[in-house]
Design a protein around this motif. Structure first.
Motif, PDB file in Angstrom:
ATOM      1  N   VAL A 239       0.813  -1.157   0.040  1.00  0.00           N
ATOM      2  CA  VAL A 239       0.058   0.063  -0.039  1.00  0.00           C
ATOM      3  C   VAL A 239       0.880   1.229   0.138  1.00  0.00           C
ATOM      4  N   GLY A 240       0.736   2.075  -1.033  1.00  0.00           N
ATOM      5  CA  GLY A 240       1.442   3.471  -0.937  1.00  0.00           C
ATOM      6  C   GLY A 240       1.977   3.783  -2.274  1.00  0.00           C
ATOM      7  N   PRO A 313       5.916   4.014   8.406  1.00  0.00           N
ATOM      8  CA  PRO A 313       4.623   3.895   7.226  1.00  0.00           C
ATOM      9  C   PRO A 313       3.316   3.326   8.018  1.00  0.00           C
ATOM     10  N   LEU A 314       2.460   4.301   8.186  1.00  0.00           N
ATOM     11  CA  LEU A 314       1.453   4.053   8.737  1.00  0.00           C
ATOM     12  C   LEU A 314       0.465   2.612   8.336  1.00  0.00           C
ATOM     13  N   THR A 315       0.775   2.298   7.040  1.00  0.00           N
ATOM     14  CA  THR A 315       0.038   1.060   6.533  1.00  0.00           C
ATOM     15  C   THR A 315       0.396  -0.092   7.477  1.00  0.00           C
ATOM     16  N   VAL A 316       1.816  -0.193   7.821  1.00  0.00           N
ATOM     17  CA  VAL A 316       2.201  -1.387   8.825  1.00  0.00           C
ATOM     18  C   VAL A 316       1.534  -1.604   9.792  1.00  0.00           C
ATOM     19  N   TYR A 317       1.091  -0.214  10.585  1.00  0.00           N
ATOM     20  CA  TYR A 317       0.493  -0.406  11.893  1.00  0.00           C
ATOM     21  C   TYR A 317      -0.878  -0.670  11.487  1.00  0.00           C
ATOM     22  N   GLU A 318      -1.720  -0.273  10.708  1.00  0.00           N
ATOM     23  CA  GLU A 318      -3.109  -0.677  10.215  1.00  0.00           C
ATOM     24  C   GLU A 318      -3.038  -1.948   9.917  1.00  0.00           C
TER      25      GLU A 318
END
Length: 428
Positions: A239-240, A313-318
């Motif tokens: 994602v990104g 990267p915020l997608t990792v935490y999501e």
């Protein structure tokens, strides 16, 4: 407490704005009075619709939409940005106790820093990237596809053709960084690091500034739901923005070798190349809700194999919050949140290391167990907007001087809700 959040956009066009928006909403929900100042006019995220939050727009132009010479000059020193910001701050019904800056490179320029310091309020800058020190912002050699080894603004740095666009862009960015150093000078600036490694790395790059270092996790806009079922997923999801520095090409190679689909959410320079590879599916940009739904339905794991020293990267935490294993680069700040071999894998950003991690997750039993561990780890210390607002409140309480109380009293009591004559004000 009255907190001013300053960012360039009022929609999540990138990670910095996303954090700025969620911080503003979280602080307002926690009881603070918040003023969100956006530099560029445009769409507004619904997160800014809160009774304790006012919005002010400076009506500036995004440098990327301007002619090259005008963009270059305004990027180095935007006098209009400084003037409009000064008017906006002076026009607030209550002086700010603290000013928190999230992004300044696409419209504001170094010209805003003397204005911010001139208010007398503590100035906080979240380091989403490396622009405070590095001209190209990522401390990465785009000409070599590797992290940079030069000290910022050293002779080697200035001479290196490292910019992602051109040598001319690099020279403009060098001039902007020099202007930034002059604009900040010896004034005290509070910087927020969003990962431990950033604090170590940036600490060695910022010798010329008078900085106070702080550590606060980014917020993740998630609610707790039952965990996903990664064992049923058929794809390695990315994602990104699809670029080499983010390792998008590595994801396609590793997924193909493990017999999984490589599913990309986003766009970028590598999009056409990736679409032409076998087993690749590109969905383009999706809303946050749609992206989360795809992750829950399709992901065996999320991959973020950055070649650059990505801060967080915020997608990792999501993904972790949803119970989806994450495969992250050892150069990424997100690696601090992934227990290697438990909730995911921390690997070198190279094809062989990533392929080995993906192959391990081809086992459904192991994928299920790692998803369970990822979910448990995240929710044991959740990085929610409420947790972020709590940590920021503690930070602000520690740096706001007592004299700000007197300043507040001289301007009158704080409003209980929004102020009708300043809400959604356009300074332009």
């Amino acid at each position: 407490m009255h907190v001013v959040i300053l960012a360039e956009f009022a929609v999540p066009s990138g990670g910095a704005e996303k954090v700025a928006l969620e911080s503003a909403h979280g602080l307002a929900a926690a009881g603070h009075e918040v003023t969100y100042i956006q530099a560029v006019d445009g769409a507004v995220d619904p997160l800014l619709d809160h009774p304790r939050l006012r919005r002010v727009c400076l009506g500036l132009h995004d440098a990327w939409t301007r002619p090259a010479l005008a963009a270059a000059l305004s990027g180095i020193w935007n006098r209009t940005a400084a003037e409009r910001l000064a008017r906006a701050l002076a026009g607030l019904p209550r002086a700010p106790d603290c000013i928190h800056l999230h992004q300044w490179t696409r419209s504001l320029s170094p010209s805003i820093f003397p204005v911010l310091f001139g208010t007398g309020a503590p100035v906080v800058l979240t380091l989403h990237d490396y622009f405070l020190a590095c001209p190209n912002g990522v401390h990465y050699r785009f000409d070599r596809d590797e992290p940079c080894g030069h000290a910022p603004l050293s002779a080697g740095c200035v001479a290196a053709p490292c910019d992602s666009r051109s040598r001319a862009h690099k020279l403009v960015r060098v001039a902007r960084t020099a202007a930034l150093r002059w604009a900040i000078g010896p004034r005290r600036l509070h910087v927020v690091h969003i990962c431990d490694e950033s604090r170590v790395r940036m600490g060695s790059m910022l010798g010329g500034y008078a900085l106070e270092h702080h550590r606060v996790d980014n917020p993740v806009r998630v609610t707790r739901e039952p965990p996903a079922s990664p064992a049923a997923g058929d794809a390695l999801v990315y994602v990104g923005r699809m670029t080499r520095e983010k390792g998008a090409d590595l994801v396609a190679e590793a997924a193909h070798g493990a017999g999984l689909r490589a599913l990309f959410i986003g766009s970028g320079p590598l999009e056409a190349e990736l679409r032409g590879r076998p087993g690749v599916e590109v969905l383009g940009w999706q809303t946050p809700e749609a992206a989360r739904a795809v992750l829950r339905q399709r992901a065996r794991a999320l991959a973020a194999p950055s070649r650059w020293f990505e801060t967080g990267p915020l997608t990792v935490y999501e993904a972790l919050a949803a119970g989806i294993p994450a495969i992250v680069s050892e150069r990424s700040g997100a690696s601090e949140k992934v227990r290697h071999g438990a909730g995911g894998f921390v690997v070198a950003p190279d094809p062989d290391a990533l392929a080995a991690a993906v192959a391990a997750l081809a086992d459904e039993t192991r994928a299920a167990a790692m998803g369970t561990a990822a979910y448990a780890d995240f929710w044991a210390r959740p990085m929610t907007m409420a947790a972020h607002a709590r940590d920021l409140s503690l930070l602000y309480d520690s740096i706001v001087p007592n004299r700000s109380c007197a300043a507040q009293q001289s301007r009158g009591p704080a409003p209980v809700g929004a102020v009708p004559d300043t809400r959604d004000l356009n300074i332009a």
